[in-house]
Every structure is written in C-alpha cells, then in structure tokens.
Design an enzyme around this catalytic site. Structure first.
Site, PDB file in Angstrom:
ATOM      1  N   ASP A 311      28.772  43.076  38.170  1.00  0.00           N
ATOM      2  CA  ASP A 311      29.586  43.268  37.081  1.00  0.00           C
ATOM      3  C   ASP A 311      29.517  44.644  36.558  1.00  0.00           C
ATOM      4  O   ASP A 311      28.663  45.362  36.705  1.00  0.00           O
ATOM      5  CB  ASP A 311      30.266  42.101  36.680  1.00  0.00           C
ATOM      6  CG  ASP A 311      31.661  41.892  36.218  1.00  0.00           C
ATOM      7  OD1 ASP A 311      32.372  42.998  35.927  1.00  0.00           O
ATOM      8  OD2 ASP A 311      32.066  41.064  36.620  1.00  0.00           O
ATOM      9  N   ASP A 339      29.595  49.087  39.560  1.00  0.00           N
ATOM     10  CA  ASP A 339      31.448  49.771  39.598  1.00  0.00           C
ATOM     11  C   ASP A 339      32.335  48.870  41.379  1.00  0.00           C
ATOM     12  O   ASP A 339      31.765  49.574  42.349  1.00  0.00           O
ATOM     13  CB  ASP A 339      31.862  50.218  39.845  1.00  0.00           C
ATOM     14  CG  ASP A 339      33.288  50.536  39.159  1.00  0.00           C
ATOM     15  OD1 ASP A 339      34.005  49.919  39.929  1.00  0.00           O
ATOM     16  OD2 ASP A 339      33.982  52.032  38.914  1.00  0.00           O
ATOM     17  N   ARG A 363      36.348  36.188  43.420  1.00  0.00           N
ATOM     18  CA  ARG A 363      37.394  35.365  43.281  1.00  0.00           C
ATOM     19  C   ARG A 363      38.423  36.602  42.322  1.00  0.00           C
ATOM     20  O   ARG A 363      37.739  36.523  41.414  1.00  0.00           O
ATOM     21  CB  ARG A 363      36.030  34.416  42.203  1.00  0.00           C
ATOM     22  CG  ARG A 363      37.142  33.698  41.810  1.00  0.00           C
ATOM     23  CD  ARG A 363      36.330  31.782  40.951  1.00  0.00           C
ATOM     24  NE  ARG A 363      36.898  31.676  40.323  1.00  0.00           N
ATOM     25  CZ  ARG A 363      37.787  31.645  39.204  1.00  0.00           C
ATOM     26  NH1 ARG A 363      37.366  32.887  38.362  1.00  0.00           N
ATOM     27  NH2 ARG A 363      38.261  30.509  38.533  1.00  0.00           N
ATOM     28  N   HIS A 367      43.780  40.444  43.104  1.00  0.00           N
ATOM     29  CA  HIS A 367      45.469  40.244  42.829  1.00  0.00           C
ATOM     30  C   HIS A 367      45.255  41.350  41.515  1.00  0.00           C
ATOM     31  O   HIS A 367      46.515  41.332  41.336  1.00  0.00           O
ATOM     32  CB  HIS A 367      45.778  38.677  42.542  1.00  0.00           C
ATOM     33  CG  HIS A 367      45.048  38.958  41.281  1.00  0.00           C
ATOM     34  ND1 HIS A 367      46.016  37.803  40.667  1.00  0.00           N
ATOM     35  CD2 HIS A 367      43.873  38.383  40.867  1.00  0.00           C
ATOM     36  CE1 HIS A 367      44.821  37.178  39.492  1.00  0.00           C
ATOM     37  NE2 HIS A 367      43.642  37.498  39.182  1.00  0.00           N
TER      38      HIS A 367
END
Length: 500
Positions: A311, A339, A363, A367
């Site tokens: 992350d 990134d 996860r 979206h």
C-alpha cells in the site's frame, strides 16, 4: 337473441402472486422462530445485536424469506400507488437523507437513549442539542414515518429498533464534551451515516450538472465540483488537507466499521485458500491494514503462507503496527510501499518460480477506479504473474435487473457466473430487497452511484469484469458468490499472453 358472452378466465393477478410470496415467506420465518422458541425482534424496542432473535435473522432460510417479503411488499406498493406518487417520493427522498444526517450529528439517539422508553419532549431535545425545536419536530416526524424513531405522545419521541443503530455507545454527556472525539471507538455506523450525509450527499447534488455538461474537458467527477477539488486531487488526497482532518478520521472509522461488519465466514465461503500449496506467496495489493490475509493465515496456520502487504507509504506504516499488534510472532510477512498504478515489484524472471506470486488479492480496489485505471492495475499484475498465478478480486457483482444474461455468454461457461433469479413476479434481482454490499451498508446499486459520484468508479456486472480481465490479459475462471450478499470472490487466471 344475442349470443351469451363467454365468461373471461382471469389468471392470477400480480397482487395475488405477490401476496402468496409474502404469505409463504412469513410462514417460513414464523416456523423458524417457533422452532427456536424465540420472539421476533420488536420494531419498537432498541436493537440488540447479541439477542438470539436478531441472530436468527441471519439464518440463510430466514434471510432469504425476508428478502422475498421486502421485495414483494415494495413491488406491491409500486403496483398500487399512483405512478407519479412513486416518482415524487423518490424525488423528495433527499429530505430523508438530510434528516437522518441531522439526527446523527445532533446525537439524538443518545439523547433519547439516556431518557429510556418514556421518551423526551421536543423542548428538552432542543435544549440539549442546541437545535431549533421547529426543525427537530420536522426531522423526527419525517423519520418516524419511515419507522426511524417513534413518537409515543404528541411531541414526545423515543428510540426504536432502527434509530438505536445510530447510537455511538457513549453517554450524551461524553459526546457533548468533545465533537472531535465523538466517533472514536464507535461501531462506525454513525460515522458512515455522517459521511454519507456530507461528502456523498453534497457530491450527489452536483451529479446533475455532470450529466448535463457537454464539455468533455470539464471535470466529470461530481465530488470535485461540489467541493472544488484540484484537477488531479482524489477524495483520499483531499482528505489529507489539514482542514479535512475530522473528515479523514470519520471516513476511516466508517470504513473500519464496514470491514468489521462483514460476515466473518464470508472470506472462507468463496475462494479455496486451503487448496493453496505450503509456503504459497500471497500478495495483498492495496492491503489497507492487511486484515484480509491475516485472517487467512490464522485459519490455515500449517500452510506457512508467505504474505506481502502492499500500500502507499502512510498506510503501510499503519499496516505494520496492525500486524505487530495482532500477529507479532508471524515472521513470514513483509510490507512494501507500492502504488498499484505503477509496475508490480514482483515482476520477477519467468524462470524463478519461487518469487512468482501464487495469488494476487484485490479487495474492494477495482470499484474505486474508472475502467481505464482499473485496466492499468490489472495489466501490471498480469505482467508480474506466473503461469499458475491466480487473481482473486473481492468485490460485489452488479446484477442486471432483467431475467436475461447481461449478454456476455459467460453465464453459460463460467462456474458461478449465473445469479439465481428471485421468484416471479418479483424483479429478477429481488427489487427493493436486492442484497446489500455489506451488512452495515447499502444496496449494490446505491454503492454503484456512490463510487461514480465520489471517484468516477463503478460496481460491475460479471460480464463487465470478464471484459475488463480480457483487456488486461486475464481470463475469468469462476465466480464464488457469498450467501446473502452480492459480494463475490471473482477468480481469474493469466490469459494466453501478457498485455504490455
């Protein structure tokens, strides 16, 4: 003499068919409660998540029957009310959104909780909250009409099953002392309502301007218009501004709450983590705290999985602390600042099997992003994948509303791609009862609008996932649907060749 007019043979009316669905489903729920010797949760009583009667609502049979009742009841209302009334009710729904946000910000559930079932008069609520008595009357009566709060006497209100879910678990006297700390340590429900009533609600109001704008050079993300974000500034970057510290903390509280409210077994009702080989390398891309793979490690300790959490820099420091606190002895975990819009660090030589990930996990990542950026993320993973690497996408699958396939043909060949439809005459997706994304969240269609409004992202149909995967060099292999929700584990394998 005129011929006798033949009698018309009426088929079962839509209302009767819907009533039969309701009646059959009520019988099923009543039988389940009778068998367990439990009373139904009362709408007038505060919500108790630990009550056996509440736990029974999550039983698969009870939950399925409840979905049918909700869908049938809403469809029956649509059949019976004047069509323009249905349209105007939807148009005026923004007042309900404002009212529930006001109720949470003013800590009305806590004010009423402290007083007990007898309720509190409007003048006392106004005195404690500092809000206008006139406004409070309008807010509480509008919500009570939606079965949120209850008016026990004229001008006297108390909590009920719905309104009590807004309670932050702290006495009102504590909440009133510190506005900054009021959401810290709470379940996240109120934080989610207040985030929805602020960023989401205000950005949604700008969505009409986005829809009517015919200038492709203009900004198309509604949040940016509503809050004047910079040209390349996202929601997450905007939250890092000093003036948005409270918003950032509220958002974190809301997201942590939704993550913790996920079905604890849902992670293990889809992808077969236990089928992976000993020492498999699992890479959580955009891991957040890394809780997803931590749960996998705890479930399968003998597999000695090698875990990589990836992350951004600020997040990965939090991830390290989370693992140190919750699994301090596990020495097969590493942390990478990465990134995911840039090339994957695990792009090793194809001959080096050991460093090729067995699984990439995404996860609730895709979206957040429009198709172009989602494709970039997936292409970077494809370039780093070995022949046996699996991609596991934990997302919701957006159902089409009709009874036909979404036109991709994947329903016929990909295991789990087809979604069982609701019984006729309900809409195929269940209508009003279409399953939520999270137990503490909202329907997948509202979430689809939310992602587009805030980030330009999307929930996607299975067909859209299949097309996106193919464009990025992946092949949709199977869909593992989780019971009682639209969440899925969407599994893909490398396609015929990598796409650079």
């Amino acid at each position: 003499m005129a011929a006798a007019r033949p009698k018309h043979r009426y088929s079962e009316s839509p209302l009767r068919a819907l009533l039969n669905i309701i009646s059959t489903s009520v019988d099923a729920i009543d039988a389940a409660y009778a068998s367990a010797n439990l009373p139904h949760p009362s709408l007038d009583a505060p919500y108790d998540p630990h009550a056996p009667g509440e736990a029974l609502r999550s039983d698969p049979g009870v939950a399925a029957a409840a979905k049918n009742i909700i869908g049938a009841a809403a469809q029956m209302i649509a059949e019976l009310e004047h069509p323009f009334q249905g349209v105007t009710s939807t148009a005026y729904a923004f007042h309900q959104a404002a009212a529930i946000s006001i109720a949470s910000h003013l800590d009305l559930s806590e004010i009423l909780h402290d007083a007990g079932p007898g309720g509190v008069a409007l003048d006392e609520i106004a005195s404690k909250s500092g809000a206008s008595e006139v406004l409070l009357a309008k807010v509480l009566r509008l919500l009570a009409t939606q079965h949120i709060f209850r008016e026990v006497k004229p001008g006297v209100f108390t909590n009920n099953r719905l309104s009590s879910t807004l309670n932050k678990g702290k006495p009102y006297s504590v909440l009133a002392r510190s506005r900054e700390e009021r959401l810290v340590g709470t379940s996240g429900r109120a934080a989610l309502i207040e985030f929805t009533g602020d960023e989401c609600f205000k950005a949604s109001a700008a969505l009409v301007d986005v829809a009517l704008d015919r200038d492709p050079k203009d900004e198309q993300i509604a949040l940016k218009r509503a809050f004047a974000l910079g040209p390349s500034e996202s929601l997450f970057q905007w939250h890092t501004r000093p003036e948005n510290k409270a918003r950032k903390e509220r958002f974190a509280c809301a997201m942590q709450g939704t993550a913790e409210s996920d079905n604890s077994e849902g992670l293990f009702q889809g992808f077969e983590w236990g089928s992976l080989p000993y020492g498999a390398l699992l890479v959580d891309v955009g891991s957040g705290t890394g809780g997803t793979l931590m749960r996998v490690v705890k479930r399968f300790p003998g597999h000695e999985f090698r875990i990589v959490n990836q992350d951004l820099e600020g997040v990965i420091e939090t991830t390290k602390r989370y693992w140190k606190t919750n699994m301090p002895a596990y020495d097969r975990v590493s942390f990478q600042t990465h990134d995911f819009l840039t090339p994957q660090p695990y792009a090793c030589a194809a001959s080096n099997y050991y460093c090729k990930p067995h699984v990439f996990v995404l996860r609730h990542i895709l979206h957040n992003w429009p198709t172009a950026q989602a494709r970039v993320i997936l292409r970077h993973l494809r370039a780093a994948a070995g022949p046996e690497t699996q991609l596991v996408v934990l997302e919701s699958a957006l159902p089409v509303v009709c009874r036909e396939s979404d036109g991709t043909g994947h329903d016929d060949v990909v295991p789990g791609a087809a979604r069982p439809p609701a019984p006729r005459p309900l809409l195929a997706n269940g209508g009003r009862a279409s399953a939520s994304v999270y137990r503490m969240d909202t329907s997948v269609y509202r979430m689809d609008m939310t992602m587009y409004t805030l980030l330009g992202g999307s929930e996607r149909t299975i067909g859209e996932y299949a097309a996106l995967f193919a464009e990025a060099g992946w092949r949709l292999e199977r869909v593992c649907r989780l019971p009682g929700t639209e969440q899925c584990h969407i599994v893909a394998r490398p396609g015929a060749k990598s796409i650079d």
